[in-house]
Design a protein around this motif. Structure first.
Motif, PDB file in Angstrom:
ATOM      1  N   THR A 161       0.813  -1.221   0.000  1.00  0.00           N
ATOM      2  CA  THR A 161       0.000   0.000   0.000  1.00  0.00           C
ATOM      3  C   THR A 161       0.842   1.263   0.000  1.00  0.00           C
ATOM      4  OG1 THR A 161      -0.155   0.056   2.416  1.00  0.00           O
ATOM      5  CG2 THR A 161      -1.865  -1.157   1.230  1.00  0.00           C
ATOM      6  N   MET A 162       2.122   1.151   0.357  1.00  0.00           N
ATOM      7  CA  MET A 162       2.966   2.331   0.465  1.00  0.00           C
ATOM      8  C   MET A 162       3.958   2.455  -0.688  1.00  0.00           C
ATOM      9  SD  MET A 162       1.542   3.236   3.223  1.00  0.00           S
ATOM     10  CE  MET A 162       2.453   4.597   3.923  1.00  0.00           C
ATOM     11  N   GLU A 163       4.008   1.463  -1.571  1.00  0.00           N
ATOM     12  CA  GLU A 163       4.938   1.516  -2.685  1.00  0.00           C
ATOM     13  C   GLU A 163       4.617   2.691  -3.605  1.00  0.00           C
ATOM     14  OE1 GLU A 163       4.602  -2.316  -4.441  1.00  0.00           O
ATOM     15  OE2 GLU A 163       5.973  -3.285  -3.010  1.00  0.00           O
ATOM     16  N   GLY A 164       5.633   3.458  -3.915  1.00  0.00           N
ATOM     17  CA  GLY A 164       5.440   4.626  -4.772  1.00  0.00           C
ATOM     18  C   GLY A 164       5.118   5.895  -4.032  1.00  0.00           C
ATOM     19  N   LEU A 165       4.902   5.805  -2.735  1.00  0.00           N
ATOM     20  CA  LEU A 165       4.595   6.991  -1.941  1.00  0.00           C
ATOM     21  C   LEU A 165       5.881   7.539  -1.341  1.00  0.00           C
ATOM     22  CD1 LEU A 165       2.311   8.797  -0.768  1.00  0.00           C
ATOM     23  CD2 LEU A 165       2.300   7.288   1.219  1.00  0.00           C
ATOM     24  N   GLU A 166       6.203   8.775  -1.675  1.00  0.00           N
ATOM     25  CA  GLU A 166       7.420   9.392  -1.160  1.00  0.00           C
ATOM     26  C   GLU A 166       7.198   9.870   0.275  1.00  0.00           C
ATOM     27  OE1 GLU A 166       8.889  12.466  -3.636  1.00  0.00           O
ATOM     28  OE2 GLU A 166       8.856  11.258  -5.478  1.00  0.00           O
ATOM     29  N   LYS A 167       8.165   9.603   1.126  1.00  0.00           N
ATOM     30  CA  LYS A 167       8.164  10.061   2.514  1.00  0.00           C
ATOM     31  C   LYS A 167       6.822   9.772   3.194  1.00  0.00           C
ATOM     32  CE  LYS A 167      11.440  13.781   1.506  1.00  0.00           C
ATOM     33  NZ  LYS A 167      11.709  15.243   1.539  1.00  0.00           N
ATOM     34  N   PRO A 168       6.490   8.513   3.406  1.00  0.00           N
ATOM     35  CA  PRO A 168       5.195   8.184   4.001  1.00  0.00           C
ATOM     36  C   PRO A 168       5.041   8.620   5.448  1.00  0.00           C
ATOM     37  CG  PRO A 168       6.570   6.228   3.807  1.00  0.00           C
ATOM     38  CD  PRO A 168       7.273   7.317   3.069  1.00  0.00           C
ATOM     39  N   GLY A 169       6.132   8.850   6.137  1.00  0.00           N
ATOM     40  CA  GLY A 169       6.025   9.303   7.521  1.00  0.00           C
ATOM     41  C   GLY A 169       6.573   8.283   8.495  1.00  0.00           C
ATOM     42  N   ALA A 170       7.139   8.772   9.586  1.00  0.00           N
ATOM     43  CA  ALA A 170       7.804   7.908  10.561  1.00  0.00           C
ATOM     44  C   ALA A 170       6.828   7.063  11.364  1.00  0.00           C
ATOM     45  CB  ALA A 170       8.644   8.759  11.510  1.00  0.00           C
ATOM     46  N   ALA A 171       5.556   7.441  11.389  1.00  0.00           N
ATOM     47  CA  ALA A 171       4.572   6.700  12.194  1.00  0.00           C
ATOM     48  C   ALA A 171       4.292   5.322  11.621  1.00  0.00           C
ATOM     49  CB  ALA A 171       3.275   7.493  12.294  1.00  0.00           C
ATOM     50  N   PHE A 172       4.531   5.136  10.320  1.00  0.00           N
ATOM     51  CA  PHE A 172       4.158   3.878   9.673  1.00  0.00           C
ATOM     52  C   PHE A 172       5.232   2.814   9.857  1.00  0.00           C
ATOM     53  CE2 PHE A 172       1.900   7.129   7.137  1.00  0.00           C
ATOM     54  CZ  PHE A 172       0.605   6.702   7.391  1.00  0.00           C
ATOM     55  N   GLN A 173       4.777   1.617  10.198  1.00  0.00           N
ATOM     56  CA  GLN A 173       5.646   0.444  10.270  1.00  0.00           C
ATOM     57  C   GLN A 173       5.326  -0.414   9.048  1.00  0.00           C
ATOM     58  OE1 GLN A 173       4.005  -0.066  14.414  1.00  0.00           O
ATOM     59  NE2 GLN A 173       6.008  -1.010  14.731  1.00  0.00           N
ATOM     60  N   VAL A 174       6.109  -0.259   7.997  1.00  0.00           N
ATOM     61  CA  VAL A 174       5.848  -0.942   6.734  1.00  0.00           C
ATOM     62  C   VAL A 174       6.313  -2.385   6.847  1.00  0.00           C
ATOM     63  CG1 VAL A 174       6.258  -0.926   4.257  1.00  0.00           C
ATOM     64  CG2 VAL A 174       6.087   1.242   5.510  1.00  0.00           C
ATOM     65  N   MET A 175       5.412  -3.319   6.567  1.00  0.00           N
ATOM     66  CA  MET A 175       5.688  -4.740   6.786  1.00  0.00           C
ATOM     67  C   MET A 175       5.375  -5.572   5.559  1.00  0.00           C
ATOM     68  SD  MET A 175       4.005  -5.283  10.575  1.00  0.00           S
ATOM     69  CE  MET A 175       4.649  -4.384  12.001  1.00  0.00           C
ATOM     70  N   ASP A 176       6.088  -6.688   5.438  1.00  0.00           N
ATOM     71  CA  ASP A 176       5.732  -7.681   4.431  1.00  0.00           C
ATOM     72  C   ASP A 176       4.390  -8.292   4.796  1.00  0.00           C
ATOM     73  OD1 ASP A 176       8.071  -7.227   3.044  1.00  0.00           O
ATOM     74  OD2 ASP A 176       9.180  -8.770   4.154  1.00  0.00           O
ATOM     75  N   GLU A 177       3.752  -8.942   3.828  1.00  0.00           N
ATOM     76  CA  GLU A 177       2.392  -9.439   4.020  1.00  0.00           C
ATOM     77  C   GLU A 177       2.284 -10.414   5.186  1.00  0.00           C
ATOM     78  OE1 GLU A 177      -0.376  -8.452   2.565  1.00  0.00           O
ATOM     79  OE2 GLU A 177       0.665  -7.007   1.275  1.00  0.00           O
ATOM     80  N   ALA A 178       3.248 -11.319   5.326  1.00  0.00           N
ATOM     81  CA  ALA A 178       3.160 -12.325   6.382  1.00  0.00           C
ATOM     82  C   ALA A 178       3.233 -11.685   7.766  1.00  0.00           C
ATOM     83  CB  ALA A 178       4.272 -13.355   6.220  1.00  0.00           C
ATOM     84  N   GLU A 179       4.157 -10.750   7.941  1.00  0.00           N
ATOM     85  CA  GLU A 179       4.292 -10.083   9.237  1.00  0.00           C
ATOM     86  C   GLU A 179       3.075  -9.223   9.525  1.00  0.00           C
ATOM     87  OE1 GLU A 179       7.403  -7.220  11.732  1.00  0.00           O
ATOM     88  OE2 GLU A 179       7.676  -7.519   9.573  1.00  0.00           O
ATOM     89  N   PHE A 180       2.571  -8.527   8.492  1.00  0.00           N
ATOM     90  CA  PHE A 180       1.388  -7.700   8.695  1.00  0.00           C
ATOM     91  C   PHE A 180       0.182  -8.555   9.066  1.00  0.00           C
ATOM     92  CE2 PHE A 180      -2.529  -5.727   7.198  1.00  0.00           C
ATOM     93  CZ  PHE A 180      -2.489  -4.533   7.911  1.00  0.00           C
ATOM     94  N   ALA A 181       0.000  -9.677   8.396  1.00  0.00           N
ATOM     95  CA  ALA A 181      -1.126 -10.563   8.704  1.00  0.00           C
ATOM     96  C   ALA A 181      -1.068 -11.025  10.153  1.00  0.00           C
ATOM     97  CB  ALA A 181      -1.124 -11.757   7.762  1.00  0.00           C
ATOM     98  N   ALA A 182       0.145 -11.305  10.651  1.00  0.00           N
ATOM     99  CA  ALA A 182       0.293 -11.718  12.048  1.00  0.00           C
ATOM    100  C   ALA A 182      -0.103 -10.590  12.988  1.00  0.00           C
ATOM    101  CB  ALA A 182       1.734 -12.155  12.309  1.00  0.00           C
ATOM    102  N   GLN A 183       0.358  -9.360  12.699  1.00  0.00           N
ATOM    103  CA  GLN A 183       0.023  -8.226  13.555  1.00  0.00           C
ATOM    104  C   GLN A 183      -1.472  -7.913  13.513  1.00  0.00           C
ATOM    105  OE1 GLN A 183       2.023  -6.584  15.713  1.00  0.00           O
ATOM    106  NE2 GLN A 183       3.561  -8.126  15.190  1.00  0.00           N
ATOM    107  N   GLU A 184      -2.083  -8.113  12.347  1.00  0.00           N
ATOM    108  CA  GLU A 184      -3.522  -7.879  12.216  1.00  0.00           C
ATOM    109  C   GLU A 184      -4.304  -8.860  13.093  1.00  0.00           C
ATOM    110  OE1 GLU A 184      -6.273  -6.530   8.470  1.00  0.00           O
ATOM    111  OE2 GLU A 184      -5.008  -8.294   8.207  1.00  0.00           O
ATOM    112  N   ASP A 185      -3.891 -10.121  13.099  1.00  0.00           N
ATOM    113  CA  ASP A 185      -4.555 -11.116  13.938  1.00  0.00           C
ATOM    114  C   ASP A 185      -4.320 -10.855  15.418  1.00  0.00           C
ATOM    115  OD1 ASP A 185      -5.766 -12.465  11.891  1.00  0.00           O
ATOM    116  OD2 ASP A 185      -4.412 -14.189  11.906  1.00  0.00           O
TER     117      ASP A 185
END
Length: 360
Positions: A161-185
């Motif tokens: 979701t963040m690919e192509g977005l310049e300087k998304p901001g320090a608040a975001f923890q950008v994760m691969d799908e597997a890690e994000f799915a774990a955090q979502e659960d």
């Protein structure tokens, strides 16, 4: 630029900022500036704001996604493949981004739209306090409500979701799908699921605030065991190396302390509101028991909150369905291959009625 109801947007229109109260040791009022407010009813201004936005957040609740989808679809129709409308969904629930995408596609009809829609994991707990309690600053001068929020940082988001977005901001923890799915659960079952467990059992106990439950040894012991023996074990089995065991073992007692923190003064009524919505098939209660069962674990404690939610909903008159009818017709539990879950929920109902009979 927050797009709010006319009442809330008055705060931003009047002063260009709002104030929230950070709980915890600091106990301070924090002013957030450089904001503008636009009512969702101001169609042209809403579209202009969407056209100018690099990133759009939705925080309207899952039932309202279909209402905002047409406005978002209009903006997406004007975008290009190299500059899509980028939307991050902040609502509680599973597969919110997929639901919003479907609503937007329905609004677009045969037309084309360019958008990237992703889920987030919003971990900070906050609440509206109306009228403001002593020591809380109102959201703005002259307003009779305040916002209290815990000190908490970081917003996990999927990398795509963040690919192509310049300087998304320090608040975001950008994760691969597997890690994000774990955090979502983890958020859905170990945070939202625990919050619901404490809220519904606390309601049946006749309490008002989450922090009051710290003196209830039975509820707190059940909550701790549920987090480790059922939720934790299920999540660790499901996600494997994508979910660090030490992270979770630290998270489980920490989230219990956060939810029952006296400084937040979170009410059980807030946690138990919309009981029938929380009993939808894709929500924290039904989704949680199914996730635990899928890992070969019996959700005895987790299904206690499922049963408690139905008991509370029926006591409040939120449904006329009988207990088992809620399980099968509303929760969507199947009588053929999920008969054991239905029987377990009914058994936990009988246990609750014996142990918690005085609260309702």
């Amino acid at each position: 630029t927050p797009l709010y109801s006319s009442a809330a947007s008055d705060v931003y229109k009047r002063q260009g900022q709002y104030t929230f109260n950070e709980t915890g040791p600091s106990g301070r009022a924090v002013a957030v500036g450089r904001v503008r407010g636009i009512s969702i009813a101001e169609g042209e201004r809403v579209q202009a704001a969407l056209d100018a936005a690099d990133l759009v957040f939705t925080a309207v609740g899952e039932p309202n996604l279909s209402k905002v989808a047409p406005s978002l679809a209009q903006a997406a129709a004007r975008r290009t493949p190299w500059n899509p409308l980028r939307i991050l969904c902040c609502e509680n629930g599973l597969e919110i981004a997929r639901r919003l995408t479907r609503h937007m596609e329905e609004a677009l009809g045969a037309g084309a739209g360019h958008m990237v829609v992703g889920d987030t994991v919003m971990g900070r707990m906050c609440m509206i306090v109306s009228p403001p309690e002593r020591g809380l600053a109102p959201v703005g001068p002259g307003f009779d409500w305040a916002v209290a929020a815990e000190p908490f940082f970081g917003i996990p988001v999927p990398r795509r979701t963040m690919e192509g977005l310049e300087k998304p901001g320090a608040a975001f923890q950008v994760m691969d799908e597997a890690e994000f799915a774990a955090q979502e659960d983890v958020k859905m079952m170990a945070h939202n699921g625990l919050h619901a467990f404490l809220a519904f059992l606390g309601e049946m106990r006749g309490r008002k605030y989450f922090y009051e439950l710290t003196g209830d040894r039975q509820i707190m012991e059940m909550a701790s065991r549920m987090m480790l023996e059922e939720v934790g074990e299920a999540l660790l089995r499901k996600h494997g190396p994508a979910l660090d065991r030490n992270f979770y073992l630290n998270y489980a007692p920490t989230i219990l302390r956060r939810i029952t923190c006296p400084g937040l003064r979170d009410t059980l009524a807030r946690g138990s509101r919309g009981a029938m919505r929380k009993l939808e098939p894709w929500e924290r209660l039904v989704g949680g028991v199914r996730a635990i069962v899928s890992q070969g674990i019996s959700p005895v404690l987790y299904s206690t909150s499922l049963a408690a939610a139905i008991v509370v909903a029926r006591a409040r008159g939120e449904t006329n369905l009988a207990f088992q009818e809620v399980l099968t017709q509303h929760c969507g539990l199947r009588q053929d291959d999920e008969a054991d879950l239905i029987a377990l929920a009914e058994q936990r109902k009988r246990w609750l009625e014996a142990e918690f009979a005085t609260g309702l």
